[in-house]
Design an enzyme around this catalytic site. Structure first.
Site, PDB file in Angstrom:
ATOM      1  N   GLU A  94      70.823  90.692  52.975  1.00  0.00           N
ATOM      2  CA  GLU A  94      72.272  90.799  52.947  1.00  0.00           C
ATOM      3  C   GLU A  94      72.895  90.297  54.241  1.00  0.00           C
ATOM      4  O   GLU A  94      72.279  90.290  55.287  1.00  0.00           O
ATOM      5  CB  GLU A  94      72.717  92.226  52.633  1.00  0.00           C
ATOM      6  CG  GLU A  94      72.103  93.291  53.497  1.00  0.00           C
ATOM      7  CD  GLU A  94      72.390  94.692  52.982  1.00  0.00           C
ATOM      8  OE1 GLU A  94      73.220  94.844  52.076  1.00  0.00           O
ATOM      9  OE2 GLU A  94      71.787  95.630  53.508  1.00  0.00           O
ATOM     10  N   CYS A 107      77.252  89.740  60.471  1.00  0.00           N
ATOM     11  CA  CYS A 107      76.021  90.513  60.632  1.00  0.00           C
ATOM     12  C   CYS A 107      74.944  89.852  59.774  1.00  0.00           C
ATOM     13  O   CYS A 107      75.114  89.725  58.562  1.00  0.00           O
ATOM     14  CB  CYS A 107      76.295  91.954  60.165  1.00  0.00           C
ATOM     15  SG  CYS A 107      74.827  92.982  60.129  1.00  0.00           S
ATOM     16  N   CYS A 114      61.296  95.802  56.540  1.00  0.00           N
ATOM     17  CA  CYS A 114      60.950  96.040  57.945  1.00  0.00           C
ATOM     18  C   CYS A 114      59.718  96.935  57.992  1.00  0.00           C
ATOM     19  O   CYS A 114      59.594  97.868  57.197  1.00  0.00           O
ATOM     20  CB  CYS A 114      62.110  96.708  58.683  1.00  0.00           C
ATOM     21  SG  CYS A 114      61.779  96.983  60.441  1.00  0.00           S
ATOM     22  N   CYS A 118      61.602 103.445  60.513  1.00  0.00           N
ATOM     23  CA  CYS A 118      62.442 104.499  61.084  1.00  0.00           C
ATOM     24  C   CYS A 118      62.847 105.444  59.954  1.00  0.00           C
ATOM     25  O   CYS A 118      63.180 104.995  58.860  1.00  0.00           O
ATOM     26  CB  CYS A 118      63.664 103.900  61.775  1.00  0.00           C
ATOM     27  SG  CYS A 118      63.200 102.770  63.089  1.00  0.00           S
ATOM     28  N   CYS A 121      66.237 105.049  57.844  1.00  0.00           N
ATOM     29  CA  CYS A 121      66.663 103.693  57.494  1.00  0.00           C
ATOM     30  C   CYS A 121      66.042 103.276  56.172  1.00  0.00           C
ATOM     31  O   CYS A 121      64.827 103.376  55.991  1.00  0.00           O
ATOM     32  CB  CYS A 121      66.224 102.733  58.597  1.00  0.00           C
ATOM     33  SG  CYS A 121      66.503 101.009  58.186  1.00  0.00           S
ATOM     34  N   ASN A 299      74.611 106.668  57.474  1.00  0.00           N
ATOM     35  CA  ASN A 299      74.981 106.195  56.145  1.00  0.00           C
ATOM     36  C   ASN A 299      73.908 106.637  55.152  1.00  0.00           C
ATOM     37  O   ASN A 299      72.810 106.085  55.128  1.00  0.00           O
ATOM     38  CB  ASN A 299      75.081 104.670  56.187  1.00  0.00           C
ATOM     39  CG  ASN A 299      75.501 104.114  54.852  1.00  0.00           C
ATOM     40  OD1 ASN A 299      76.385 104.642  54.210  1.00  0.00           O
ATOM     41  ND2 ASN A 299      74.848 103.045  54.450  1.00  0.00           N
ATOM     42  N   CYS A 342      76.277  99.963  52.256  1.00  0.00           N
ATOM     43  CA  CYS A 342      74.898 100.221  51.847  1.00  0.00           C
ATOM     44  C   CYS A 342      74.421  99.149  50.901  1.00  0.00           C
ATOM     45  O   CYS A 342      75.191  98.362  50.394  1.00  0.00           O
ATOM     46  CB  CYS A 342      74.741 101.598  51.222  1.00  0.00           C
ATOM     47  SG  CYS A 342      75.286 101.679  49.538  1.00  0.00           S
TER      48      CYS A 342
HETATM   49  N1  SAH Z   1      65.876  96.644  63.393  1.00  0.00           N
HETATM   50  C1  SAH Z   1      66.944  96.561  64.312  1.00  0.00           C
HETATM   51  C2  SAH Z   1      68.201  95.937  63.743  1.00  0.00           C
HETATM   52  C3  SAH Z   1      68.583  96.305  62.358  1.00  0.00           C
HETATM   53  S1  SAH Z   1      69.073  97.979  62.118  1.00  0.00           S
HETATM   54  C4  SAH Z   1      67.232  97.930  64.915  1.00  0.00           C
HETATM   55  O1  SAH Z   1      66.668  98.918  64.451  1.00  0.00           O
HETATM   56  O2  SAH Z   1      68.004  97.980  65.864  1.00  0.00           O
HETATM   57  C5  SAH Z   1      70.722  97.974  62.778  1.00  0.00           C
HETATM   58  C6  SAH Z   1      71.212  99.362  63.175  1.00  0.00           C
HETATM   59  O3  SAH Z   1      71.469 100.164  62.000  1.00  0.00           O
HETATM   60  C7  SAH Z   1      70.209 100.139  64.003  1.00  0.00           C
HETATM   61  O4  SAH Z   1      70.823 100.759  65.114  1.00  0.00           O
HETATM   62  C8  SAH Z   1      69.705 101.152  63.011  1.00  0.00           C
HETATM   63  O5  SAH Z   1      69.160 102.260  63.653  1.00  0.00           O
HETATM   64  C9  SAH Z   1      70.946 101.459  62.219  1.00  0.00           C
HETATM   65  N2  SAH Z   1      70.701 102.138  60.942  1.00  0.00           N
HETATM   66  C10 SAH Z   1      69.657 101.952  60.107  1.00  0.00           C
HETATM   67  N3  SAH Z   1      69.788 102.728  59.011  1.00  0.00           N
HETATM   68  C11 SAH Z   1      70.940 103.415  59.170  1.00  0.00           C
HETATM   69  C12 SAH Z   1      71.635 104.375  58.367  1.00  0.00           C
HETATM   70  N4  SAH Z   1      71.163 104.753  57.189  1.00  0.00           N
HETATM   71  N5  SAH Z   1      72.799 104.842  58.834  1.00  0.00           N
HETATM   72  C13 SAH Z   1      73.296 104.431  60.014  1.00  0.00           C
HETATM   73  N6  SAH Z   1      72.698 103.538  60.809  1.00  0.00           N
HETATM   74  C14 SAH Z   1      71.528 103.036  60.392  1.00  0.00           C
HETATM   75 FE1  SF4 Z   2      63.481  98.460  60.931  1.00  0.00          FE
HETATM   76 FE2  SF4 Z   2      65.432 100.005  60.028  1.00  0.00          FE
HETATM   77 FE3  SF4 Z   2      63.993 100.777  62.137  1.00  0.00          FE
HETATM   78 FE4  SF4 Z   2      65.737  98.717  62.388  1.00  0.00          FE
HETATM   79  S1  SF4 Z   2      66.239 100.855  61.928  1.00  0.00           S
HETATM   80  S2  SF4 Z   2      63.589  98.834  63.129  1.00  0.00           S
HETATM   81  S3  SF4 Z   2      65.540  97.807  60.326  1.00  0.00           S
HETATM   82  S4  SF4 Z   2      63.206 100.496  60.031  1.00  0.00           S
END
Ligand code: SAH
Ligand code: SF4
Length: 369
Positions: A94, A107, A114, A118, A121, A299, A342
């Site tokens: 996206e 963006c 990935c 995390c 995420c 989110n 989302c």
């Molecule tokens: N992988 C990289 C970039 C993509 S994620 C990183 O982790 O920085 C971009 C941002 O969105 C990151 O700060 C991540 O922690 C945040 N993010 C991921 N899932 C999220 C969620 N469900 N709600 C809010 N922020 C989220």
């Molecule tokens: Fe990967 Fe999501 Fe963690 Fe960013 S926040 S490193 S996209 S798992």
């Protein structure tokens, strides 16, 4: 599907020049072609009228300018635009454009899925599919410019900023991301200022150090916790590169370019990382450092065990940081009416190919009053 042709999108200037040299062409021809591709958005070699006919023919035979294919586009009433792009037979990524008064931010994604997992995420939850190529990364910007220009050419459709905050961990795809960034910054490429290209990482320390040398763009670091026990749980890469090691890399990154500030992203998870103690811990880490904080309201996505911190909790957390003199902004969501916040959108429009997208907070930074 590969056509067997070289995709010129995302090829840095030196490599373009080398390619042209192999064909017995002068380096300035490569730059001429780059101007056509990036400044004029041209992908038809026949239309590049100041090139010799035999060069145009050769380009047509061996090269192409091919951006990712659009699966769907959704325009929000607030001006936000979200696209789902094909990234293989059953895969999608996206891309989102967020207009603001004085800038337009695109963006973009760097990987399909990935591997870093995390816990909050949904891209992480879907696992890793593959790395995007430089052409697919730079191709997103090329495509968005065309798409935004097609409707109206007003100032609010101009892409002035690019953030690598879509799907994927950009530093885990270093080999493709760095050439694409070079094209973003090049005068013969997208001509973006290095202050206006932001790479967001969850903290791959060796690559942060390398990036400082290779292309020093603005850095955003996904911290989300100020102690290792909690960060180990939220951002598992922390077990390999704990907070102290990560922050040392950040400060040295900042030092290389006259102490430019690093942005620390902190997703607010109710009852997990959002107390006054957490804020105080965070303040201690960042105080008197070249740091600012972006608080991101979580989110939610289907299946997650977390919930978003209430606004009052976020405000209280922010106040602690402000009291320590740390610039802190809270993000607000945009494009709610098109699910820009989302990844459900492409799932809806493209059930046929069972696309799964990450669930990202697509949002902009605003200064709270
Ligand atoms: N992988 C990289 C970039 C993509 S994620 C990183 O982790 O920085 C971009 C941002 O969105 C990151 O700060 C991540 O922690 C945040 N993010 C991921 N899932 C999220 C969620 N469900 N709600 C809010 N922020 C989220
Ligand atoms: Fe990967 Fe999501 Fe963690 Fe960013 S926040 S490193 S996209 S798992």
């Amino acid at each position: 599907m590969s056509s067997g042709k070289i995709n010129l999108l995302g090829l840095p200037r030196e490599q373009m020049e080398e390619l042209f040299a192999e064909w017995g062409e002068k380096p300035f021809r490569a730059r001429q072609v780059m101007k056509w591709i990036y400044a004029r958005g041209q992908n038809d070699f026949e239309a590049m009228t100041d090139l010799a006919i035999n060069l145009r023919e050769r380009l047509g035979q061996v090269a192409e300018v091919r951006p990712p294919e659009i699966l769907s586009r959704h325009d929000s009433i607030d001006g936000t635009v979200k696209w789902a792009l094909r990234a293989g037979a059953e895969q999608a990524i996206e891309m989102v454009f967020i207009p603001e008064d004085s800038r337009g931010t695109l963006c973009i994604s760097s990987q399909v899925g990935c591997a870093l997992d995390c816990s909050f995420c949904s891209t992480g939850a879907q696992g890793f599919n593959r790395n995007l190529s430089s052409a697919e990364i730079a191709g997103q910007i090329w495509l968005a410019r065309k798409e935004l220009g097609a409707g109206a050419s007003t100032a609010d459709r101009v892409i002035s900023n690019v953030v690598l905050m879509g799907m994927g961990e950009p530093l885990a795809n270093y080999r493709a991301v760095v050439p694409a960034i070079k094209v973003m910054l090049d005068d013969y490429g997208f001509e973006l200022s290095r202050r206006r290209v932001t790479l967001s990482t969850s903290g791959l320390v060796p690559q942060i150090n390398k990036l400082a040398e290779d292309c020093n763009v603005a850095l955003a670091v996904s911290l989300h916790a100020a102690n290792d026990t909690l960060r180990d749980e939220l951002v598992p890469i922390n077990r390999r590169h704990p907070i102290k090691e990560l922050l040392d890399a950040c400060w040295s990154y900042a030092r290389q370019y006259s102490n430019r500030q690093i942005t620390f992203e902190y997703t607010m998870l109710e009852g997990v990382n959002d107390t006054v103690e957490h804020a105080t811990q965070l303040a201690r880490l960042l105080k008197n450092r070249p740091a600012k904080v972006n608080l991101i309201p979580f989110n939610p996505f289907p299946g997650t065990r977390y919930t978003r911190s209430p606004q009052a909790t976020i405000d209280r957390f922010r106040q602690v940081l402000l009291d320590h003199g740390i610039i802190t902004i809270t993000r607000r969501t945009r494009g709610d009416d098109i699910d820009a916040a989302c990844g459900q959108l492409a799932g809806k429009v493209n059930d046929r190919i069972r696309v799964r997208l990450g669930s990202k907070m697509i949002s902009v930074s605003v200064q709270n009053q």
